[in-house]
Design a protein around this motif. Structure first.
Motif, PDB file in Angstrom:
ATOM      1  N   LYS A   1       2.204   6.194  -7.284  1.00 52.34           N
ATOM      2  CA  LYS A   1       1.005   6.679  -7.993  1.00 52.34           C
ATOM      3  C   LYS A   1       1.150   8.126  -8.433  1.00 52.34           C
ATOM      4  CE  LYS A   1      -3.253   5.437  -8.941  1.00 52.34           C
ATOM      5  NZ  LYS A   1      -3.503   4.467  -9.920  1.00 52.34           N
TER       6      LYS A   1
ATOM      7  N   GLU B   1       5.526   5.713 -11.925  1.00 53.35           N
ATOM      8  CA  GLU B   1       4.361   4.953 -12.381  1.00 53.35           C
ATOM      9  C   GLU B   1       4.484   4.647 -13.876  1.00 53.35           C
ATOM     10  OE1 GLU B   1      -0.499   5.173 -12.277  1.00 53.35           O
ATOM     11  OE2 GLU B   1       0.648   7.006 -12.012  1.00 53.35           O
TER      12      GLU B   1
ATOM     13  N   ILE C   1       0.837  -1.208   0.000  1.00 55.89           N
ATOM     14  CA  ILE C   1       0.000   0.000   0.000  1.00 55.89           C
ATOM     15  C   ILE C   1       0.868   1.253   0.000  1.00 55.89           C
ATOM     16  CG2 ILE C   1      -1.628   1.336   1.398  1.00 55.89           C
ATOM     17  CD1 ILE C   1      -2.821  -1.407   2.245  1.00 55.89           C
ATOM     18  N   THR C   2       1.894   1.267   0.822  1.00 54.08           N
ATOM     19  CA  THR C   2       2.766   2.437   0.911  1.00 54.08           C
ATOM     20  C   THR C   2       3.525   2.662  -0.394  1.00 54.08           C
ATOM     21  OG1 THR C   2       3.057   1.983   3.263  1.00 54.08           O
ATOM     22  CG2 THR C   2       4.613   3.487   2.254  1.00 54.08           C
ATOM     23  N   THR C   3       4.074   1.599  -0.951  1.00 59.28           N
ATOM     24  CA  THR C   3       4.817   1.730  -2.196  1.00 59.28           C
ATOM     25  C   THR C   3       3.910   2.189  -3.333  1.00 59.28           C
ATOM     26  OG1 THR C   3       6.243  -0.072  -1.451  1.00 59.28           O
ATOM     27  CG2 THR C   3       6.369   0.518  -3.768  1.00 59.28           C
ATOM     28  N   THR C   4       2.689   1.674  -3.370  1.00 60.69           N
ATOM     29  CA  THR C   4       1.736   2.083  -4.401  1.00 60.69           C
ATOM     30  C   THR C   4       1.403   3.559  -4.290  1.00 60.69           C
ATOM     31  OG1 THR C   4       0.790  -0.133  -4.355  1.00 60.69           O
ATOM     32  CG2 THR C   4      -0.510   1.569  -5.420  1.00 60.69           C
ATOM     33  N   LYS C   5       1.235   4.049  -3.073  1.00 59.35           N
ATOM     34  CA  LYS C   5       0.925   5.468  -2.881  1.00 59.35           C
ATOM     35  C   LYS C   5       2.110   6.358  -3.269  1.00 59.35           C
ATOM     36  CE  LYS C   5      -2.717   5.127   0.500  1.00 59.35           C
ATOM     37  NZ  LYS C   5      -3.794   5.738  -0.237  1.00 59.35           N
TER      38      LYS C   5
END
Length: 126
Positions: free
Chosen positions: A46, A51, A39-43
């Protein structure tokens, strides 16, 4: 960003505190830490340049994964290990496998164009 720091802190320093408890191992927390890391890496990624980079590399990832062992372990060891420093070897292998993957995709596109032209000719003639 805080989540990423928290995951790294728990994984690196957690074993010092947890090591005193015999029945508990720091790896038992991975089922909690991995979702937090994702979740942290995706945020972080993004809406960023990263990205776009990961999106472009995503279609080559399987080819990179499949080819790296041939380059590093079998056929081109002398070429891959020429830089002598591990970070340079990593970067060189990544560039090499990504380039070969792009060539494979170009060849695949060429073949599909030729096949589609052949099918059109067959439909017109047949």
């Amino acid at each position: 960003m805080l989540g990423l720091v928290l995951v790294i802190a728990i994984r690196t320093m957690g074993s010092k505190f947890v090591g005193k408890i015999i029945l508990f191992d720091i790896f038992m927390l991975d089922f909690l830490l991995v979702p937090l890391l994702i979740i942290t890496t995706t945020k972080i990624i993004k809406g960023n340049f990263l990205e776009w980079t990961f999106f472009k590399l995503g279609k080559h990832s399987t080819n990179i994964w499949l080819m790296h062992s041939y380059f590093t372990l079998s056929y081109f060891q002398d070429l891959v290990f020429y830089p002598r420093y591990s970070i340079l070897i990593l970067i060189f292998t990544f560039i090499l496998t990504t380039s070969i993957s792009k060539i494979i995709f170009l060849g695949k596109d060429k073949i599909s164009i030729i096949k589609s032209q052949e099918l059109k000719l067959e439909k017109q003639g047949g």
